[in-house]
Design a protein around this motif. Structure first.
Motif, PDB file in Angstrom:
ATOM      1  N   UNK A 180       0.584  -0.944  -0.292  1.00 36.51           N
ATOM      2  CA  UNK A 180      -0.254   0.391  -0.230  1.00 36.51           C
ATOM      3  C   UNK A 180       0.777   1.418   0.439  1.00 36.51           C
ATOM      4  N   UNK A 181       1.968   0.781   1.028  1.00 39.92           N
ATOM      5  CA  UNK A 181       2.578   2.149   0.631  1.00 39.92           C
ATOM      6  C   UNK A 181       3.597   2.168  -0.125  1.00 39.92           C
ATOM      7  N   UNK A 182       3.893   1.510  -0.575  1.00 36.25           N
ATOM      8  CA  UNK A 182       4.963   1.856  -2.317  1.00 36.25           C
ATOM      9  C   UNK A 182       3.642   1.954  -3.819  1.00 36.25           C
ATOM     10  N   UNK A 183       2.561   1.409  -3.102  1.00 41.41           N
ATOM     11  CA  UNK A 183       1.979   1.796  -3.985  1.00 41.41           C
ATOM     12  C   UNK A 183       1.476   3.345  -4.343  1.00 41.41           C
ATOM     13  N   UNK A 184       1.079   3.732  -3.067  1.00 38.33           N
ATOM     14  CA  UNK A 184       1.111   5.567  -3.479  1.00 38.33           C
ATOM     15  C   UNK A 184       2.211   5.934  -3.771  1.00 38.33           C
ATOM     16  N   UNK A 185       3.217   5.416  -3.771  1.00 37.54           N
ATOM     17  CA  UNK A 185       4.571   6.632  -3.518  1.00 37.54           C
ATOM     18  C   UNK A 185       5.177   5.975  -5.300  1.00 37.54           C
ATOM     19  N   UNK A 186       4.490   5.184  -5.706  1.00 39.66           N
ATOM     20  CA  UNK A 186       5.080   5.468  -7.299  1.00 39.66           C
ATOM     21  C   UNK A 186       3.020   5.516  -7.863  1.00 39.66           C
ATOM     22  N   UNK A 187       1.956   5.756  -7.539  1.00 44.37           N
ATOM     23  CA  UNK A 187       0.573   6.679  -7.754  1.00 44.37           C
ATOM     24  C   UNK A 187       1.246   7.268  -8.487  1.00 44.37           C
ATOM     25  N   UNK A 188       2.191   8.337  -8.559  1.00 45.55           N
ATOM     26  CA  UNK A 188       1.716   9.592  -9.643  1.00 45.55           C
ATOM     27  C   UNK A 188       2.777   9.367 -10.663  1.00 45.55           C
ATOM     28  N   UNK A 189       4.443   8.287 -10.938  1.00 49.55           N
ATOM     29  CA  UNK A 189       4.565   8.317 -12.232  1.00 49.55           C
ATOM     30  C   UNK A 189       4.036   7.367 -13.234  1.00 49.55           C
ATOM     31  N   UNK A 190       3.650   6.288 -12.121  1.00 48.55           N
ATOM     32  CA  UNK A 190       2.726   5.582 -13.433  1.00 48.55           C
ATOM     33  C   UNK A 190       1.459   6.090 -14.192  1.00 48.55           C
ATOM     34  N   UNK A 191       0.918   7.326 -13.444  1.00 49.87           N
ATOM     35  CA  UNK A 191      -0.009   8.170 -13.303  1.00 49.87           C
ATOM     36  C   UNK A 191       0.426   8.970 -15.126  1.00 49.87           C
ATOM     37  N   UNK A 192       2.321   9.332 -14.553  1.00 47.28           N
ATOM     38  CA  UNK A 192       2.258  10.117 -15.546  1.00 47.28           C
ATOM     39  C   UNK A 192       2.253   9.424 -17.116  1.00 47.28           C
ATOM     40  N   UNK A 193       3.808   8.099 -16.806  1.00 45.15           N
ATOM     41  CA  UNK A 193       3.513   7.668 -18.435  1.00 45.15           C
ATOM     42  C   UNK A 193       1.933   6.445 -18.182  1.00 45.15           C
ATOM     43  N   UNK A 194       1.519   6.525 -17.814  1.00 46.38           N
ATOM     44  CA  UNK A 194       0.238   6.337 -18.263  1.00 46.38           C
ATOM     45  C   UNK A 194      -1.119   6.606 -19.581  1.00 46.38           C
ATOM     46  N   UNK A 195      -0.411   8.121 -18.735  1.00 44.69           N
ATOM     47  CA  UNK A 195      -1.087   9.210 -19.836  1.00 44.69           C
ATOM     48  C   UNK A 195      -0.646   9.623 -21.112  1.00 44.69           C
ATOM     49  N   UNK A 196       0.513   9.059 -21.761  1.00 41.55           N
ATOM     50  CA  UNK A 196       0.738   8.875 -23.091  1.00 41.55           C
ATOM     51  C   UNK A 196      -0.251   7.836 -23.676  1.00 41.55           C
ATOM     52  N   UNK A 197      -0.743   6.992 -23.050  1.00 40.32           N
ATOM     53  CA  UNK A 197      -2.277   6.368 -23.653  1.00 40.32           C
ATOM     54  C   UNK A 197      -2.756   7.404 -24.701  1.00 40.32           C
ATOM     55  N   UNK A 198      -3.009   8.149 -24.334  1.00 43.64           N
ATOM     56  CA  UNK A 198      -4.022   9.033 -25.288  1.00 43.64           C
ATOM     57  C   UNK A 198      -3.153   9.691 -26.434  1.00 43.64           C
ATOM     58  N   UNK A 199      -2.379   8.963 -26.808  1.00 45.77           N
ATOM     59  CA  UNK A 199      -1.770   9.225 -28.033  1.00 45.77           C
ATOM     60  C   UNK A 199      -1.643   7.558 -29.238  1.00 45.77           C
ATOM     61  N   UNK A 200      -2.758   7.417 -29.204  1.00 46.35           N
ATOM     62  CA  UNK A 200      -2.882   6.590 -30.808  1.00 46.35           C
ATOM     63  C   UNK A 200      -1.539   5.282 -30.723  1.00 46.35           C
ATOM     64  N   UNK A 201      -1.106   5.894 -31.688  1.00 45.67           N
ATOM     65  CA  UNK A 201       0.486   4.959 -31.794  1.00 45.67           C
ATOM     66  C   UNK A 201       0.927   4.563 -30.866  1.00 45.67           C
ATOM     67  N   UNK A 202       0.928   5.653 -29.543  1.00 47.36           N
ATOM     68  CA  UNK A 202       2.102   5.050 -28.055  1.00 47.36           C
ATOM     69  C   UNK A 202       0.985   3.750 -28.043  1.00 47.36           C
ATOM     70  N   UNK A 203       0.315   4.015 -28.066  1.00 49.34           N
ATOM     71  CA  UNK A 203      -0.901   2.639 -27.101  1.00 49.34           C
ATOM     72  C   UNK A 203      -0.680   1.118 -28.414  1.00 49.34           C
ATOM     73  N   UNK A 204      -0.808   1.979 -29.683  1.00 45.32           N
ATOM     74  CA  UNK A 204      -0.349   0.598 -30.543  1.00 45.32           C
ATOM     75  C   UNK A 204       0.104  -0.093 -30.441  1.00 45.32           C
ATOM     76  N   UNK A 205       1.976   0.242 -30.256  1.00 42.94           N
ATOM     77  CA  UNK A 205       3.492   0.084 -30.634  1.00 42.94           C
ATOM     78  C   UNK A 205       3.188  -1.177 -28.731  1.00 42.94           C
ATOM     79  N   UNK A 206       3.081  -0.114 -27.529  1.00 44.18           N
ATOM     80  CA  UNK A 206       3.233  -1.107 -26.377  1.00 44.18           C
ATOM     81  C   UNK A 206       1.853  -2.534 -26.255  1.00 44.18           C
TER      82      UNK A 206
END
Length: 193
Positions: A11-37
């Motif tokens: 739970x503590x580690x999840x909270x610490x990593x949340x912001x970074x995960x959300x930032x990286x995950x936001x690249x899914x807005x771009x369809x080519x990035x989503x398709x590539x990964x």
């Protein structure tokens, strides 16, 4: 069921990593990035590795079969290890714990620690690095893309990927240390005889 202490830790580690995960995950807005990964993730399900293992005896007639068997044994050990760890440690995936993180592709199972895709990719790349270094350099970009895909697609935390890489690297080294010599010697004897 994990111990309360393990649950609190995650739970503590999840909270610490949340912001970074959300930032990286936001690249899914771009369809080519989503398709590539998504493609990288699908190939990382095993398809690229199966094809490589099957082609090793054709590409390297002298040692290819021995290395293919080594990779197969290592891969089976990786599967048993990560499944046991996931069932024991029970860490929810980021998109489950944090609904603002989007799931870019359906997961193969429910839990996230460690990343099985990364564990396998690093293990196989380590085996190749220690037996066929030139081929390892060819697959290294794919291995890095697999590791990145796990966080980009909202399936894993960075610590899941790091743990998978560490376990996979150690397993690759151990399999080569224990199996490469005997397998290569045996196949060398068979080929010479």
């Amino acid at each position: 069921m994990p111990s309360p202490r393990v649950s609190r830790f995650f739970d503590q580690v999840d909270q610490a990593e949340f912001a970074f995960c959300r930032m990286i995950n936001s690249s899914l807005r771009f369809r080519p990035v989503t398709m590539l990964f998504q493609v990288v993730s699908r190939l990382g399900d095993g398809w690229l590795w199966y094809a490589l293992i099957l082609s090793l005896p054709l590409m390297y007639p002298d040692e290819g079969l021995a290395i293919a068997l080594l990779m197969t044994g290592a891969g089976l050990t990786c599967t048993l290890t990560y499944k046991c760890l996931k069932r024991t440690l029970v860490r929810e995936r980021p998109f489950i714990s944090f609904p603002v993180i989007h799931c870019g592709t359906p997961p193969l199972d429910r839990y996230s620690f460690p990343s099985g895709h990364t564990l396998h990719a690093v293990c196989f790349t380590t085996v190749l690095a220690l037996t066929l270094p030139a081929l390892a350099l060819v697959v290294l970009p794919f291995t890095l893309a697999v590791a990145a895909s796990r966080v980009v697609l909202g399936l894993h935390y960075p610590s899941d990927v790091l743990a998978g890489a560490l376990v996979g690297g150690v397993m690759g080294v151990v399999w080569v240390a224990l199996g490469a010599g005997p397998l290569l010697a045996w196949f060398g004897t068979v080929a010479a005889g």
